[in-house]
Design a protein around this motif. Structure first.
Motif, PDB file in Angstrom:
ATOM      1  N   GLY A   1       0.772  -1.227   0.000  1.00  0.00           N
ATOM      2  CA  GLY A   1       0.000   0.000   0.000  1.00  0.00           C
ATOM      3  C   GLY A   1       0.808   1.285   0.000  1.00  0.00           C
ATOM      4  O   GLY A   1       0.239   2.373  -0.049  1.00  0.00           O
ATOM      5  N   ASP A   2       2.141   1.182   0.048  1.00  0.00           N
ATOM      6  CA  ASP A   2       2.965   2.389   0.128  1.00  0.00           C
ATOM      7  C   ASP A   2       3.233   3.029  -1.226  1.00  0.00           C
ATOM      8  O   ASP A   2       3.323   4.252  -1.332  1.00  0.00           O
ATOM      9  CB  ASP A   2       4.311   2.081   0.790  1.00  0.00           C
ATOM     10  N   LEU A   3       3.399   2.194  -2.258  1.00  0.00           N
ATOM     11  CA  LEU A   3       3.785   2.703  -3.573  1.00  0.00           C
ATOM     12  C   LEU A   3       2.779   2.272  -4.637  1.00  0.00           C
ATOM     13  O   LEU A   3       2.295   1.147  -4.630  1.00  0.00           O
ATOM     14  CB  LEU A   3       5.170   2.181  -3.969  1.00  0.00           C
ATOM     15  N   PHE A   4       2.511   3.182  -5.578  1.00  0.00           N
ATOM     16  CA  PHE A   4       1.722   2.856  -6.754  1.00  0.00           C
ATOM     17  C   PHE A   4       2.733   2.603  -7.864  1.00  0.00           C
ATOM     18  O   PHE A   4       3.360   3.544  -8.362  1.00  0.00           O
ATOM     19  CB  PHE A   4       0.790   4.012  -7.117  1.00  0.00           C
ATOM     20  N   VAL A   5       2.917   1.342  -8.230  1.00  0.00           N
ATOM     21  CA  VAL A   5       4.014   0.963  -9.117  1.00  0.00           C
ATOM     22  C   VAL A   5       3.504   0.618 -10.510  1.00  0.00           C
ATOM     23  O   VAL A   5       2.587  -0.194 -10.672  1.00  0.00           O
ATOM     24  CB  VAL A   5       4.800  -0.229  -8.536  1.00  0.00           C
ATOM     25  N   ILE A   6       4.128   1.239 -11.502  1.00  0.00           N
ATOM     26  CA  ILE A   6       3.843   0.972 -12.914  1.00  0.00           C
ATOM     27  C   ILE A   6       5.127   0.425 -13.512  1.00  0.00           C
ATOM     28  O   ILE A   6       6.154   1.095 -13.495  1.00  0.00           O
ATOM     29  CB  ILE A   6       3.439   2.266 -13.649  1.00  0.00           C
ATOM     30  N   ARG A   7       5.081  -0.802 -14.039  1.00  0.00           N
ATOM     31  CA  ARG A   7       6.292  -1.401 -14.576  1.00  0.00           C
ATOM     32  C   ARG A   7       6.103  -1.771 -16.036  1.00  0.00           C
ATOM     33  O   ARG A   7       5.114  -2.398 -16.419  1.00  0.00           O
ATOM     34  CB  ARG A   7       6.692  -2.639 -13.765  1.00  0.00           C
TER      35      ARG A   7
END
Length: 204
Positions: free
Chosen positions: A66-72
């Protein structure tokens, strides 16, 4: 709510814990916390990074669920779907910070260099769509003396590609431009070292 500077400081401190083997994963340990987050999320930063299996953003920055919104995506490129994802996170969760995270020895950079050096050996159409996004960052470098040193070319191309992606996010979306102009969003470039685990943040 964190400011962009506070969010950046949190990521820097998390990366230093990761580098020194002092990681803290308490958010991954309890069922109760996972259940509490099922209804909502409140990430404090957005990370647009490469799909490379050696660069998981949550681990690199020592952050929990829940800390980071990650787009890879391979090559940490910026295409419409990535811009839309950043717009969504910035608008829905009021994330104040976007990190474009490149890394050393990037396969997408290597594929682009190879495609430019050997144009008769084109990769698949789908891979070519990634290469074409990276191409401008590499082509300009191949017009310099770097073309004769593939190792140095790759190093500079990784950073050039990060700069290009940062620029696209800063100036390729009216939504993001507006948030940046209001001081509600900051976009920062960075590079992860596969050798050391350390993230270098770029000031530009």
């Amino acid at each position: 709510m964190l400011t962009a500077e506070e969010a950046l400081d949190r990521l820097k401190k998390g990366n230093q814990r990761f580098v020194h083997g002092e990681t803290n994963h308490t958010k991954l340990l309890t069922h109760q916390q996972r259940a509490e987050m099922a209804e909502h999320q409140d990430p404090f930063a957005i990370v647009l990074g490469c799909s490379d299996s050696r660069v998981p953003a949550e681990m690199v920055f020592d952050q929990g669920l829940g800390d980071l919104f990650v787009i890879r995506v391979a090559g940490n490129i910026v295409a419409p779907s990535q811009v839309g994802s950043v717009e969504f996170a910035a608008g829905s969760f009021e994330c104040p910070l976007v990190i474009v995270l490149g890394h050393t020895h990037c396969g997408a950079i290597h594929s682009t260099i190879e495609a430019l050096r050997n144009p008769e050996q084109k990769p698949s159409a789908n891979l070519m769509s990634i290469v074409n996004r990276v191409r401008p960052s590499v082509e300009i470098l191949m017009q310099t003396e770097l073309k004769d040193d593939l190792e140095k070319l790759s190093v500079h191309a990784v950073r050039s590609n990060v700069f290009a992606s940062v620029n696209q996010l800063r100036h390729g979306s009216a939504v993001l431009e507006n948030l940046i102009a209001q001081g509600k969003l900051k976009v920062v470039g960075a590079e992860y070292s596969l050798e050391t685990g350390e993230v270098t943040f770029f000031d530009f």
